[in-house]
Structures are given as structure tokens and as C-alpha cells.
Write a protein that holds these residues in place. Structure first.
Motif, PDB file in Angstrom:
ATOM      1  N   GLY A 180       2.694  14.528  -9.339  1.00 36.30           N
ATOM      2  CA  GLY A 180       3.383  15.669  -9.410  1.00 36.30           C
ATOM      3  C   GLY A 180       4.593  15.762  -8.416  1.00 36.30           C
ATOM      4  O   GLY A 180       5.527  16.644  -8.569  1.00 36.30           O
ATOM      5  N   ASP A 181       4.755  15.050  -7.434  1.00 40.94           N
ATOM      6  CA  ASP A 181       5.478  15.134  -6.368  1.00 40.94           C
ATOM      7  C   ASP A 181       6.562  13.974  -6.774  1.00 40.94           C
ATOM      8  O   ASP A 181       6.878  12.965  -6.413  1.00 40.94           O
ATOM      9  N   HIS A 182       7.485  14.619  -7.501  1.00 41.38           N
ATOM     10  CA  HIS A 182       8.683  13.774  -8.241  1.00 41.38           C
ATOM     11  C   HIS A 182       9.614  13.420  -7.103  1.00 41.38           C
ATOM     12  O   HIS A 182      10.577  12.696  -7.333  1.00 41.38           O
ATOM     13  N   SER A 183       9.700  14.315  -5.720  1.00 40.30           N
ATOM     14  CA  SER A 183      10.565  13.814  -4.668  1.00 40.30           C
ATOM     15  C   SER A 183      10.429  12.452  -4.196  1.00 40.30           C
ATOM     16  O   SER A 183      11.186  12.024  -3.536  1.00 40.30           O
ATOM     17  N   ALA A 184       9.055  12.113  -4.404  1.00 41.32           N
ATOM     18  CA  ALA A 184       8.733  10.673  -3.974  1.00 41.32           C
ATOM     19  C   ALA A 184       9.417   9.507  -4.613  1.00 41.32           C
ATOM     20  O   ALA A 184       9.267   8.233  -4.251  1.00 41.32           O
ATOM     21  N   ALA A 185      10.142   9.858  -5.681  1.00 43.96           N
ATOM     22  CA  ALA A 185      10.862   9.032  -6.892  1.00 43.96           C
ATOM     23  C   ALA A 185      11.900   8.035  -5.867  1.00 43.96           C
ATOM     24  O   ALA A 185      11.783   6.969  -6.117  1.00 43.96           O
ATOM     25  N   GLU A 186      12.610   8.823  -4.991  1.00 47.29           N
ATOM     26  CA  GLU A 186      13.660   8.182  -4.329  1.00 47.29           C
ATOM     27  C   GLU A 186      12.904   7.267  -3.193  1.00 47.29           C
ATOM     28  O   GLU A 186      13.603   5.904  -3.127  1.00 47.29           O
ATOM     29  N   MET A 187      11.988   7.664  -2.923  1.00 49.99           N
ATOM     30  CA  MET A 187      11.448   6.835  -1.560  1.00 49.99           C
ATOM     31  C   MET A 187      10.733   5.436  -2.419  1.00 49.99           C
ATOM     32  O   MET A 187      10.542   4.481  -1.831  1.00 49.99           O
ATOM     33  N   GLN A 188      10.264   5.859  -3.593  1.00 49.35           N
ATOM     34  CA  GLN A 188       9.736   4.411  -4.258  1.00 49.35           C
ATOM     35  C   GLN A 188      10.658   3.542  -4.541  1.00 49.35           C
ATOM     36  O   GLN A 188      10.643   2.400  -4.448  1.00 49.35           O
ATOM     37  N   ARG A 189      12.068   3.805  -5.105  1.00 50.48           N
ATOM     38  CA  ARG A 189      13.162   2.884  -5.235  1.00 50.48           C
ATOM     39  C   ARG A 189      13.143   2.059  -3.884  1.00 50.48           C
ATOM     40  O   ARG A 189      13.700   1.063  -4.046  1.00 50.48           O
ATOM     41  N   PHE A 190      13.607   2.908  -2.653  1.00 49.34           N
ATOM     42  CA  PHE A 190      13.821   2.564  -1.461  1.00 49.34           C
ATOM     43  C   PHE A 190      12.637   1.293  -1.116  1.00 49.34           C
ATOM     44  O   PHE A 190      12.941   0.219  -0.679  1.00 49.34           O
ATOM     45  N   MET A 191      11.231   1.472  -1.475  1.00 49.41           N
ATOM     46  CA  MET A 191      10.318   0.626  -1.026  1.00 49.41           C
ATOM     47  C   MET A 191      10.429  -0.715  -1.867  1.00 49.41           C
ATOM     48  O   MET A 191      10.059  -1.616  -1.492  1.00 49.41           O
ATOM     49  N   LEU A 192      10.636  -0.380  -3.137  1.00 52.31           N
ATOM     50  CA  LEU A 192      10.832  -1.578  -4.024  1.00 52.31           C
ATOM     51  C   LEU A 192      11.818  -2.618  -3.426  1.00 52.31           C
ATOM     52  O   LEU A 192      11.624  -3.785  -3.459  1.00 52.31           O
ATOM     53  N   SER A 193      13.047  -1.991  -3.144  1.00 47.38           N
ATOM     54  CA  SER A 193      14.043  -3.034  -2.633  1.00 47.38           C
ATOM     55  C   SER A 193      13.548  -3.604  -1.227  1.00 47.38           C
ATOM     56  O   SER A 193      14.060  -4.552  -1.019  1.00 47.38           O
ATOM     57  N   THR A 194      12.952  -2.797  -0.420  1.00 45.13           N
ATOM     58  CA  THR A 194      12.429  -3.337   0.885  1.00 45.13           C
ATOM     59  C   THR A 194      11.517  -4.301   0.861  1.00 45.13           C
ATOM     60  O   THR A 194      11.605  -5.283   1.557  1.00 45.13           O
ATOM     61  N   ILE A 195      10.582  -3.990  -0.144  1.00 49.84           N
ATOM     62  CA  ILE A 195       9.679  -5.142  -0.013  1.00 49.84           C
ATOM     63  C   ILE A 195      10.306  -6.381  -0.996  1.00 49.84           C
ATOM     64  O   ILE A 195       9.952  -7.455  -0.346  1.00 49.84           O
ATOM     65  N   ASP A 196      11.327  -6.125  -1.750  1.00 48.61           N
ATOM     66  CA  ASP A 196      11.740  -7.357  -2.265  1.00 48.61           C
ATOM     67  C   ASP A 196      12.449  -8.327  -1.173  1.00 48.61           C
ATOM     68  O   ASP A 196      12.397  -9.446  -1.139  1.00 48.61           O
ATOM     69  N   ARG A 197      13.120  -7.530  -0.150  1.00 46.17           N
ATOM     70  CA  ARG A 197      14.008  -8.308   0.880  1.00 46.17           C
ATOM     71  C   ARG A 197      12.728  -9.043   1.602  1.00 46.17           C
ATOM     72  O   ARG A 197      13.225 -10.004   1.882  1.00 46.17           O
ATOM     73  N   ALA A 198      11.764  -8.292   2.056  1.00 45.94           N
ATOM     74  CA  ALA A 198      10.907  -8.830   2.939  1.00 45.94           C
ATOM     75  C   ALA A 198      10.096 -10.011   2.448  1.00 45.94           C
ATOM     76  O   ALA A 198       9.779 -10.873   3.061  1.00 45.94           O
ATOM     77  N   LEU A 199       9.975  -9.969   0.949  1.00 48.29           N
ATOM     78  CA  LEU A 199       9.224 -11.154   0.219  1.00 48.29           C
ATOM     79  C   LEU A 199      10.211 -12.253   0.393  1.00 48.29           C
ATOM     80  O   LEU A 199       9.460 -13.352   0.456  1.00 48.29           O
ATOM     81  N   ARG A 200      11.262 -12.183  -0.059  1.00 49.94           N
ATOM     82  CA  ARG A 200      12.040 -13.303  -0.088  1.00 49.94           C
ATOM     83  C   ARG A 200      12.346 -14.033   1.312  1.00 49.94           C
ATOM     84  O   ARG A 200      12.762 -15.145   1.160  1.00 49.94           O
ATOM     85  N   THR A 201      12.302 -13.260   2.406  1.00 50.69           N
ATOM     86  CA  THR A 201      12.630 -13.765   3.871  1.00 50.69           C
ATOM     87  C   THR A 201      11.263 -14.101   4.601  1.00 50.69           C
ATOM     88  O   THR A 201      11.440 -14.452   5.820  1.00 50.69           O
ATOM     89  N   ALA A 202      10.468 -13.963   3.818  1.00 48.52           N
ATOM     90  CA  ALA A 202       8.814 -13.906   4.510  1.00 48.52           C
ATOM     91  C   ALA A 202       8.794 -15.545   5.089  1.00 48.52           C
ATOM     92  O   ALA A 202       9.139 -16.502   4.003  1.00 48.52           O
ATOM     93  N   ARG A 234       0.771  -1.263  -0.073  1.00 48.34           N
ATOM     94  CA  ARG A 234       0.130  -0.035   0.043  1.00 48.34           C
ATOM     95  C   ARG A 234       0.986   1.198   0.088  1.00 48.34           C
ATOM     96  O   ARG A 234       0.596   2.190  -0.480  1.00 48.34           O
ATOM     97  N   SER A 235       1.931   1.218   0.698  1.00 50.73           N
ATOM     98  CA  SER A 235       2.894   2.285   0.817  1.00 50.73           C
ATOM     99  C   SER A 235       3.531   2.579  -0.368  1.00 50.73           C
ATOM    100  O   SER A 235       3.517   3.767  -1.061  1.00 50.73           O
ATOM    101  N   LEU A 236       3.799   1.369  -1.350  1.00 46.04           N
ATOM    102  CA  LEU A 236       4.418   1.492  -2.762  1.00 46.04           C
ATOM    103  C   LEU A 236       3.256   2.259  -3.581  1.00 46.04           C
ATOM    104  O   LEU A 236       3.834   3.190  -4.439  1.00 46.04           O
ATOM    105  N   GLN A 237       2.248   1.706  -3.364  1.00 43.85           N
ATOM    106  CA  GLN A 237       1.167   2.301  -4.268  1.00 43.85           C
ATOM    107  C   GLN A 237       0.943   3.643  -4.241  1.00 43.85           C
ATOM    108  O   GLN A 237       0.728   4.553  -4.891  1.00 43.85           O
ATOM    109  N   PHE A 238       0.999   4.309  -2.958  1.00 44.73           N
ATOM    110  CA  PHE A 238       0.710   5.545  -2.559  1.00 44.73           C
ATOM    111  C   PHE A 238       2.009   6.394  -3.144  1.00 44.73           C
ATOM    112  O   PHE A 238       1.791   7.342  -3.725  1.00 44.73           O
ATOM    113  N   LEU A 239       3.098   5.845  -3.152  1.00 43.17           N
ATOM    114  CA  LEU A 239       4.096   6.508  -3.539  1.00 43.17           C
ATOM    115  C   LEU A 239       4.183   6.871  -5.123  1.00 43.17           C
ATOM    116  O   LEU A 239       4.340   8.077  -5.749  1.00 43.17           O
ATOM    117  N   GLN A 240       3.798   5.786  -5.709  1.00 43.67           N
ATOM    118  CA  GLN A 240       3.805   5.642  -7.166  1.00 43.67           C
ATOM    119  C   GLN A 240       2.519   6.758  -7.709  1.00 43.67           C
ATOM    120  O   GLN A 240       2.693   7.335  -8.626  1.00 43.67           O
TER     121      GLN A 240
END
Length: 417
Positions: free
Chosen positions: A45-67, A33-39
Motif C-alpha cells: 500500500g505504500d505507493h510512494s515507494a514506486a519512484e524509489m523502486q525505479r531508481f533502484m532498478l536503474s542503480t542495480i543495472d549500472r552496478a551489475l554491468r560495471t561489477a 534486498r533493498s529492491l525486494q523491500f521496496l516492491q
């Protein structure tokens, strides 16, 4: 997530470390949900959220692989994996989780279709996607599947793709799904010449997603729509489509329309667009004002206002124009110079060699063309003997100069296109 990011800054602690603490213990669907909100925030128009989006993608990736595998007994987490994969996530993670699914939590048809799509084999799943989308209507992954279905059917059945895009954007308003579906719908309708629909989609995009980082694609498509179909589209249609835009962005699009219309010889459109560019806001820069004047001046040439246009073009400072616009002005100035150049009196003298003797009546008549007067064996524009008619030297010089000027102008405009 904005509050979360603000908390990182206020605490003065490393952004990544605090963010990791903030997501620890969250379920995959909650992180999704946080990733969707950021995208969605980015396309609004809030392009500053792009950096946080990249962070969320990598964080979700680690969480899914270790779940723990039992996490995916919850259908919301299964959907989170699929949406993550369709939202720019790591395709290998989807493959990894499906291979470990011993409980049958993942729909293998959807997983297999996504694997092929993400591997660039979308044409292989077009038929299956058309059947799968209705089945998942009303579910969390439905709009994403509809968007993909449109992407894989657009080359063979663009009308079907439009239907998928319509459904996707109507079921996910205000999201990155709607933005992508609208933008791709504009591309299809412009390509197919569906002017009314293209205008409707363009109006919606200009009012909702003008600050999207992908809005430049929309601008390209809208300029193409207006210039290609001006006449079917009125000035008021264009004005209404851009009326809700902020002045800076609307002015940029009007200038692009004016420029392309000038190159294509559509003087009325070029004058309209350059006038609208100058009228949008009092804060127009000197550079934009100069460019608008360039297109307006060039557009006056076909209307007979050559002297006015020539003066307007000469008054534009070089420093205000880009290299491309300087080339366009040079071409327009050369046209104006040739039109204003007085003709040589001797150029109008009839060339006696262009007359031939009529074998039947004995009368001398003017040679209209080789085929009409000299018979089919003679080439057009030549005498029956096969030689080209001789022109008055002064007139020949005038013709040669005109041809070289037109060739130079053609070269300049080809470079612009």
C-alpha cells in the motif's frame, strides 16, 4: 530504505546523488534486498515507494554491468542477477553478464529459460520449468521460478499452474510474489468455475493486499465471481470475504456488484449489494448513496414493487449519477412506465381472423400455432393461407410500442456491458 529516503529529505540534498552514495560499495545481493523491500512495500500500500523502486532498478543495472567478474563467485550475487531480471530489471543485462561468465557461475538452463520467458516465448520453456522448479525449492530464486512456471503453464494445464502459485505464495508470504500468485490464482479459479477455491483466494487477497496498486484487477475478478455464481455463494460468503476491507474500498466493490447484478437482472443480489454499500461506514458520500439507491430501486422492479421503484428512481438527482448510471436509470424508468401504463380495453378483444375452420369436425378452434393447427407447411403464427393474423389496431399499437421500448432498453444495456 524508508530511513534512507527520509535522510535525503532532511539533508536537503539531491535525492539521486545521495542515494547513489548510499549504494556505492554494496554487493549486488545487498542492493537486491533493498529492491525486494521496496516492491513488497508497494503491494502493501505504500505507493510512494514506486519512484524509489525505479531508481533502484536503474542503480542495480549500472552496478551489475560495471561489477568485477569475481563478484559473481559468490552465489548470492548470481541469484541477485536472476532475481533482478525476474523483478522488472533489464533483460539485456542478464544476457550481458551470462555472455561474460567464463567461470561457470550461472546455471545456463535457468539463464536460457529466463531469456526466452522475458522475450515472450514462455510456451517454449513450460516443460523445462516444471522440472526445474522442484530442483530449486528452498533456494533464493525458488519462489520466483515457481511464479514463472505458473505463468507459462496456465494456458495448457491450469491445475498445474495453481500448484505452482500455491507453492510460490506459501514460500514467500507478505511479498510481491504472494500478491501476484494470489491474484493469478483467483483468475484461474474464476475462469474454471472453482467457486470454493476462488472464494478462499479472494478472502485472502482482500485481507492482505487490498491496498496494492493491482487490487483493481482483484475487484474485477471478485465482481465476476459473485455475479456469475450467486446462489452457490451466499450473502454471508460475500460479506465475510470483504469484512476486513476498509469501508471505502468495500463500498466500491459492493456498488460494482450491485450495478452488474442490476444489468444481469439478478434483483436479489442487487438489493443485497446496494444495501451493504449503504451500510459500510457513516461517511458514505452523497454520490455513493445516490448510486446505491439507483441499483436498489432498479432491483425492486422484478419483485412487483414497481411504484416504489419508480418513485425512488425519480428522486435521485442527476448530478449524483455518472453518464452510465443515468442511462441505466433511464432504462429502468422506461420499464416501470410500461408496467404501470393501463391497458386499452379493446386490446383484449379476440381477433376473429385468428380462428380457423377444422376440416374434419367443422368446428371452429383457436389457432395455437401454425405447426399444431395448420400443418407443417404453414409458418408459426400464420394462417394456412400464409398471411399473418390481423390484430386489433389498438392492441397492435400497444405491442409495437412495447417492442420499441424493449429494443431501446436492450440498446442501453448493451452499451453498459
Amino acid at each position: 530504505m524508508r530511513r534512507l529516503a527520509a535522510a535525503f529529505l532532511l539533508a536537503g540534498l539531491p535525492h539521486g546523488a545521495l542515494a547513489q552514495q548510499a549504494v556505492d560499495g554494496l554487493q549486488p545481493y545487498q542492493m537486491l534486498r533493498s529492491l525486494q523491500f521496496l516492491q513488497d512495500t508497494v503491494v502493501m500500500g505504500d505507493h510512494s515507494a514506486a519512484e524509489m523502486q525505479r531508481f533502484m532498478l536503474s542503480t542495480i543495472d549500472r552496478a551489475l554491468r560495471t561489477a568485477d567478474p569475481t563478484v559473481f563467485d559468490d552465489p548470492r550475487n548470481v541469484d541477485a542477477v536472476l532475481i533482478y531480471a525476474m523483478s522488472g530489471g533489464n533483460p539485456a543485462t542478464l544476457e550481458f553478464l551470462v555472455s561474460k561468465d567464463v567461470g561457470g557461475n550461472f546455471d545456463t538452463r535457468v539463464a536460457d529459460a529466463l531469456r526466452k520467458y522475458l522475450a515472450g516465448k514462455g510456451s517454449m520453456i513450460a516443460g523445462g520449468m516444471e522440472k526445474m522448479v522442484p530442483e530449486y525449492r528452498g533456494q533464493r530464486i525458488g519462489p520466483y521460478l515457481a511464479l514463472i512456471a505458473g505463468n507459462v503453464t496456465v494456458t495448457k494445464t491450469p491445475q498445474n499452474a495453481l500448484a505452482f502459485y500455491d507453492w510460490a505464495r506459501l514460500t514467500a508470504p507478505g511479498t510481491i510474489i504472494e500478491e501476484a500468485a494470489l491474484r493469478r490464482s483467483i483468475a484461474i479459479t474464476v475462469e474454471l468455475g472453482m467457486v470454493d477455491k476462488a472464494l478462499t483466494y479472494s478472502r485472502q487477497y482482500a485481507r492482505r493486499f487490498v491496498f496494492s496498486p493491482y487490487a483493481s484487477q482483484f475487484a474485477d475478478l471478485f465482481v465476476r465471481l459473485v455475479v456469475s455464481h450467486y446462489g452457490a455463494l451466499s450473502d454471508e460468503d460475500v460479506r465475510n470475504a470483504l469484512e476486513r476491507m476498509d469501508d471505502d474500498r468495500a463500498r466500491e466493490i459492493y456498488l460494482r456488484i450491485a450495478r452488474q447484478a442490476t444489468i444481469d437482472g439478478k434483483a436479489k443480489l442487487a438489493q443485497f449489494a446496494s444495501g451493504e454499500a449503504g451500510a459500510r461506514g457513516v461517511a458514505i458520500s452523497e454520490g455513493d448513496r445516490a448510486v446505491a439507491g439507483l441499483y436498489s430501486g432498479a432491483a425492486k422492479l422484478p419483485n412487483g414493487k414497481v411504484e416504489d421503484a419508480s418513485k425512488a428512481l425519480a428522486d435521485i438527482p442527476d448530478a449524483r449519477l455518472s453518464p452510465q448510471d443515468k442511462a441505466l436509470r433511464a432504462a429502468a424508468q422506461r420499464v416501470a412506465e410500461e408496467v404501470l401504463r393501463p391497458p386499452v380495453a379493446e386490446s383484449f378483444r379476440q381477433d376473429e381472423d385468428a380462428n380457423i375452420q377444422n376440416d374434419i369436425s367443422g368446428e371452429t378452434v383457436s389457432a395455437v400455432s401454425g405447426d399444431e393447427r395448420a400443418g407443417k407447411a404453414a409458418a408459426p403464427g400464420k394462417t394456412p393461407g400464409g398471411s399473418a393474423p390481423k390484430l386489433d389496431p389498438a392492441f397492435q399499437t400497444y405491442v409495437d410500442r412495447g417492442r420499441s421500448t424493449l429494443d431501446a432498453i436492450d440498446d442501453l444495456l448493451k452499451g453498459e456491458n
